[in-house]
Design a protein around this motif. Structure first.
Motif, PDB file in Angstrom:
ATOM      1  N   UNK A 166       4.366  55.238 -29.243  1.00  0.00           N
ATOM      2  CA  UNK A 166       3.634  54.671 -28.102  1.00  0.00           C
ATOM      3  C   UNK A 166       4.478  54.726 -26.850  1.00  0.00           C
ATOM      4  N   UNK A 167       5.793  54.513 -27.023  1.00  0.00           N
ATOM      5  CA  UNK A 167       6.727  54.528 -25.894  1.00  0.00           C
ATOM      6  C   UNK A 167       7.840  55.516 -26.238  1.00  0.00           C
ATOM      7  N   UNK A 170       9.979  51.403 -44.137  1.00  0.00           N
ATOM      8  CA  UNK A 170       8.860  51.146 -43.219  1.00  0.00           C
ATOM      9  C   UNK A 170       8.350  52.445 -42.627  1.00  0.00           C
ATOM     10  N   UNK A 171       9.250  53.348 -42.293  1.00  0.00           N
ATOM     11  CA  UNK A 171       8.826  54.639 -41.743  1.00  0.00           C
ATOM     12  C   UNK A 171       8.232  55.524 -42.837  1.00  0.00           C
ATOM     13  N   UNK A 172       8.841  55.501 -44.006  1.00  0.00           N
ATOM     14  CA  UNK A 172       8.388  56.349 -45.097  1.00  0.00           C
ATOM     15  C   UNK A 172       6.992  55.963 -45.575  1.00  0.00           C
ATOM     16  N   UNK A 186       3.296  47.070 -37.259  1.00  0.00           N
ATOM     17  CA  UNK A 186       2.713  48.132 -36.419  1.00  0.00           C
ATOM     18  C   UNK A 186       3.535  49.425 -36.472  1.00  0.00           C
ATOM     19  N   UNK A 187       4.059  49.724 -37.658  1.00  0.00           N
ATOM     20  CA  UNK A 187       4.803  50.969 -37.850  1.00  0.00           C
ATOM     21  C   UNK A 187       3.949  51.886 -38.718  1.00  0.00           C
ATOM     22  N   UNK A 188       3.519  53.016 -38.151  1.00  0.00           N
ATOM     23  CA  UNK A 188       2.690  53.933 -38.954  1.00  0.00           C
ATOM     24  C   UNK A 188       3.527  54.666 -39.991  1.00  0.00           C
ATOM     25  N   UNK A 189       2.855  55.152 -40.989  1.00  0.00           N
ATOM     26  CA  UNK A 189       3.503  55.921 -42.047  1.00  0.00           C
ATOM     27  C   UNK A 189       3.969  57.257 -41.466  1.00  0.00           C
ATOM     28  N   UNK A 190       5.265  57.540 -41.632  1.00  0.00           N
ATOM     29  CA  UNK A 190       5.829  58.816 -41.198  1.00  0.00           C
ATOM     30  C   UNK A 190       6.707  59.339 -42.345  1.00  0.00           C
TER      31      UNK A 190
END
Length: 143
Positions: free
Chosen positions: A60-61, A101-103, A110-114
């Motif tokens: 987002x930023x 959290x990223x995985x 509000x951390x999307x799956x990456x």
């Protein structure tokens, strides 16, 4: 009646089969696969996409120019691309806070799956590259 043939070649084949049966081939395949897995994970960070090719959700930023989505300090990428051979496994240890959290994503934060590692099944291109490497190791052993 005598037996004739290439006994040196037969001895090499016997030795190779012994290595395969004794786990030597598995170890050789793992040593060959480790840098390939490291490279595949690194490619995902470079392309900012999951192992199966889906792009990661943009920030987002956005950060400073030149930094990738998950490359704030570079630590996560360094740890995710450090593949350790521990027979009979290839291991990736990630001690970075927030890596899970990223995985997997963390909706409450509000951390999307990456995903930067395969989660449910091995991607086709990963399988092909690793199978090619394993076949090469076995072909070398059986020469």
């Amino acid at each position: 009646m005598g037996v004739s043939g290439d006994f040196a070649r037969l001895a090499r084949l016997q030795s190779a089969l012994g290595a395969i049966a004794g786990g030597g081939a598995r170890k050789a395949i793992l040593r060959t696969a480790a840098p390939i897995v490291s490279s595949l994970v690194d490619e995902g960070f470079l392309r900012e996409q999951a192992p199966k090719g889906r792009g990661w959700k943009r920030l987002k930023h956005p950060r400073r120019t030149g930094l990738g989505i998950l490359d704030d300090t570079g630590r996560l990428r360094r740890e995710a691309t450090r593949v350790i051979v521990s027979d009979p496994w290839l291991l990736i240890f990630i001690s970075r806070d927030g890596a899970a959290s990223h995985l997997y994503g963390a909706p409450n934060a509000h951390i999307p799956r990456r995903p930067f590692l395969p989660l449910d099944s091995m991607p086709r291109d990963w399988t092909q590259r690793l199978n090619t490497a394993a076949s090469s190791v076995l072909a070398t052993l059986l020469r």
